[in-house]
Scaffold this motif. Structure first.
Motif, PDB file in Angstrom:
ATOM      1  N   ARG A 199       0.824  -1.217   0.000  1.00  0.00           N
ATOM      2  CA  ARG A 199       0.000   0.000   0.000  1.00  0.00           C
ATOM      3  C   ARG A 199       0.855   1.262   0.000  1.00  0.00           C
ATOM      4  O   ARG A 199       0.453   2.304  -0.519  1.00  0.00           O
ATOM      5  CB  ARG A 199      -0.907  -0.022   1.228  1.00  0.00           C
ATOM      6  CG  ARG A 199      -1.886   1.123   1.284  1.00  0.00           C
ATOM      7  CD  ARG A 199      -2.938   0.906   2.332  1.00  0.00           C
ATOM      8  NE  ARG A 199      -3.932   1.968   2.322  1.00  0.00           N
ATOM      9  CZ  ARG A 199      -5.162   1.826   2.781  1.00  0.00           C
ATOM     10  NH1 ARG A 199      -5.554   0.679   3.294  1.00  0.00           N
ATOM     11  NH2 ARG A 199      -6.005   2.834   2.739  1.00  0.00           N
ATOM     12  N   ILE A 206      -3.189   1.350  -4.593  1.00  0.00           N
ATOM     13  CA  ILE A 206      -3.995   0.505  -3.703  1.00  0.00           C
ATOM     14  C   ILE A 206      -5.206   1.242  -3.123  1.00  0.00           C
ATOM     15  O   ILE A 206      -6.302   0.672  -3.051  1.00  0.00           O
ATOM     16  CB  ILE A 206      -3.122  -0.092  -2.580  1.00  0.00           C
ATOM     17  CG1 ILE A 206      -2.010  -0.967  -3.183  1.00  0.00           C
ATOM     18  CG2 ILE A 206      -3.960  -0.918  -1.613  1.00  0.00           C
ATOM     19  CD1 ILE A 206      -2.510  -2.103  -4.048  1.00  0.00           C
ATOM     20  N   GLU A 234       1.131  -4.013   7.453  1.00  0.00           N
ATOM     21  CA  GLU A 234      -0.253  -3.828   7.014  1.00  0.00           C
ATOM     22  C   GLU A 234      -1.216  -4.777   7.729  1.00  0.00           C
ATOM     23  O   GLU A 234      -2.422  -4.533   7.764  1.00  0.00           O
ATOM     24  CB  GLU A 234      -0.367  -4.025   5.500  1.00  0.00           C
ATOM     25  CG  GLU A 234       0.207  -2.893   4.666  1.00  0.00           C
ATOM     26  CD  GLU A 234      -0.141  -3.031   3.190  1.00  0.00           C
ATOM     27  OE1 GLU A 234      -1.311  -3.308   2.883  1.00  0.00           O
ATOM     28  OE2 GLU A 234       0.769  -2.872   2.347  1.00  0.00           O
ATOM     29  N   TYR A 238      -5.625  -2.212   8.581  1.00  0.00           N
ATOM     30  CA  TYR A 238      -6.329  -2.308   7.308  1.00  0.00           C
ATOM     31  C   TYR A 238      -7.835  -2.180   7.530  1.00  0.00           C
ATOM     32  O   TYR A 238      -8.326  -2.294   8.662  1.00  0.00           O
ATOM     33  CB  TYR A 238      -6.005  -3.626   6.597  1.00  0.00           C
ATOM     34  CG  TYR A 238      -6.531  -4.870   7.284  1.00  0.00           C
ATOM     35  CD1 TYR A 238      -7.749  -5.434   6.927  1.00  0.00           C
ATOM     36  CD2 TYR A 238      -5.784  -5.504   8.282  1.00  0.00           C
ATOM     37  CE1 TYR A 238      -8.229  -6.584   7.543  1.00  0.00           C
ATOM     38  CE2 TYR A 238      -6.258  -6.648   8.907  1.00  0.00           C
ATOM     39  CZ  TYR A 238      -7.477  -7.191   8.530  1.00  0.00           C
ATOM     40  OH  TYR A 238      -7.957  -8.318   9.144  1.00  0.00           O
TER      41      TYR A 238
END
Length: 389
Positions: A199, A206, A234, A238
């Protein structure tokens, strides 16, 4: 030369070329790194050095480096010809940042302080563009991974650029022979969608993909969304209301299994994308793809029916493409699956490695020819002096 061993698709491919050349037995390859730490530290035999200088590099015929700082250090060592292997033109992403087309999430903010910080970063990026430009203009051999980048670099720097296209490990990324596509999707058997990229890398787009999935789910489309990333941080941060499952640090064979189970692969990369290997790997698995209409993805094949293309940074268009696939008759989806496999057929790992080796051979022959010409000039000069001409 590779400054660190943290995972990225580009670093992995760079090291794969080195390993393939080592195993061929035709070359004496040394991989030097400044930090032998990270997920790729055991990928190939490597040597940690304090700096990329004349002492650390030693006697070599060719130096290959891919990042701008590594290329600069290799060139400054003044030992051997340097191949600047461009795996994505950094300036393209920076130009989009300066123009406000893309913005790293960490710099977003509507406060006065946030806006001032953004303006300061734009100044820094403009300075960085000039620094990067100066390294590309050095007397190196330029090579890159996609036809559009060959054109881009040749036009900007006025010299020839070698092409080494990435290739896929077909023994890992292959279609499932027992694949059975559902006749239609439902909440009992939702459409399985995957996104593969970190990301934090701006040009991977993303946030556009996540927003598209959010909208699609809000419209009632039956979706199971999986994120795959090399960035393990991540896993703790998220959107749980959008992302149904997330994986980090997968091995290639594990990634291939997820791609084969998926119905759709989505990538909203921006023009800063150099090649987009995960997309090619998904195509090779026969996964239906939704790809942004950028130069790298459109160069995968002369045909344009191997995926659904959507405009760059357009989450609504991505939602429409998802709906198109979900509502598409089974026979039409199977046709796209066949086209995807066909489009990826010629992008093999061995072909890519052979192209890389050919490039090295050409640079080496060029070096020998220059040395021969220099020696001939010296002899001629000596003869002229001796004959007092």
């Amino acid at each position: 030369l590779i400054n660190n061993m943290n995972f990225s698709g580009g670093r992995r491919m760079f090291l794969e070329y080195a390993r393939w050349l080592m195993e061929s037995g035709r070359h004496n390859i040394r991989v030097l790194t400044l930090k032998k730490k990270g997920d790729l530290k055991d990928y190939v035999d490597s040597i940690e050095v304090p700096a990329f200088n004349k002492k650390s590099i030693g006697t070599v015929d060719i130096i290959v480096a891919t990042t701008v700082p590594d290329v600069k250090q290799g060139f400054d060592a003044d030992i051997a010809p340097v191949i600047h292997f461009c795996q994505g033109f950094e300036i393209d992403d920076l130009i989009q940042r300066v123009n406000g087309q893309v913005s790293p999430e960490r710099y977003k903010g509507n406060t006065l302080l946030g806006k001032l910080r953004w303006e300061r970063k734009k100044i820094e990026w403009k300075v960085l563009i000039k620094k990067i430009d100066s390294v590309y203009r050095l007397d190196t051999f330029l090579a890159t991974i996609s036809p559009h980048l060959v054109t881009r670099l040749e036009e900007r720097y006025g010299r020839s650029v070698s092409l080494v296209k990435y290739g896929v490990h077909k023994e890992i990324f292959y279609p499932d022979k027992s694949f059975r596509a559902p006749r239609e999707f439902s909440f009992t058997r939702p459409c399985r969608i995957i996104s593969i990229a970190p990301r934090s890398v701006t040009f991977k787009g993303i946030p556009t993909t996540i927003e598209a999935i959010r909208i699609a789910k809000s419209k009632g489309l039956p979706i199971h969304f999986t994120r795959v990333t090399p960035d393990k941080s991540e896993l703790n941060n998220y959107e749980k209301d959008v992302i149904d499952e997330i994986f980090a640090g997968l091995k290639p064979n594990e990634l291939a299994e997820i791609a084969r189970r998926a119905d759709i692969y989505v990538s909203n990369s921006t023009e800063g994308e150099g090649f987009g290997l995960p997309a090619m790997e998904a195509l090779s698995c026969g996964t239906l793809c939704i790809l942004s209409s950028i130069s790298s993805y459109k160069s995968f094949s002369d045909r344009n029916d191997y995926c659904l293309f959507v405009p760059e940074m357009d989450s609504n268009a991505t939602v429409n493409a998802i709906r198109t696939y979900i509502e598409m008759p089974l026979d039409k989806r199977l046709e796209y699956r066949k086209n995807a496999i066909d489009a990826s057929a010629n992008h093999t790992f061995d072909k890519s490695c052979e192209s890389f080796e050919k490039m090295l051979t050409e640079v080496f022959e060029n070096k020998k020819q220059k040395k021969k010409s220099t020696k001939s000039l010296r002899k001629t000069h000596k003869r002229l002096i001796e004959n007092k001409i």
